[in-house]
Design a protein around this motif. Sequence first.
Motif, mmCIF file in Angstrom:
data_model
loop_
_atom_site.group_PDB
_atom_site.id
_atom_site.type_symbol
_atom_site.label_atom_id
_atom_site.label_comp_id
_atom_site.label_asym_id
_atom_site.label_seq_id
_atom_site.Cartn_x
_atom_site.Cartn_y
_atom_site.Cartn_z
ATOM 1 N N LYS A 15 84.286 -17.312 42.299
ATOM 2 C CA LYS A 15 84.997 -16.314 41.514
ATOM 3 C C LYS A 15 83.960 -15.419 40.881
ATOM 4 N N THR A 16 84.135 -14.127 41.023
ATOM 5 C CA THR A 16 83.247 -13.160 40.400
ATOM 6 C C THR A 16 84.008 -12.495 39.270
ATOM 7 N N VAL A 17 83.414 -12.525 38.101
ATOM 8 C CA VAL A 17 84.017 -11.901 36.929
ATOM 9 C C VAL A 17 83.032 -10.866 36.417
ATOM 10 N N THR A 18 83.481 -9.643 36.280
ATOM 11 C CA THR A 18 82.636 -8.579 35.761
ATOM 12 C C THR A 18 83.168 -8.176 34.401
#
Length: 113
Positions: A15-18
């Motif tokens: 999961k990529t969270v920016t």
Amino acid sequence: MNPKNKLGEDQHVSKTVTLPRLNRLSPSLESTALKIMEESGELAQAIGKLRGLSGERQRLEEEEAMQMVARELVDVAQTAVTMMFVLEEQYGIDLEAILKEHITKLRDKGYCD
């Protein structure tokens, strides 16, 4: 992602969270650490409302409580990201290198591929 799904050993999930750098703030290392603790307490309180723990008088239904938990978790994450910016900007820490070390450590321990 459905947490009830079973992943095979050969499957990889990430999961990529920016999250943004916040404006109009002058956070210090100390103020940000205190804010992380505050937000973590609010996360714990949200979980307590679900489980009726720690003397929480207000007990929420699971769906409402999980929404609250998710919102508080994002607050914790945003504050952690703010501390990363503080470390980079005020102390010259190379967070990219630290993150690579972290991923290597997780892989070495067998937690991810």
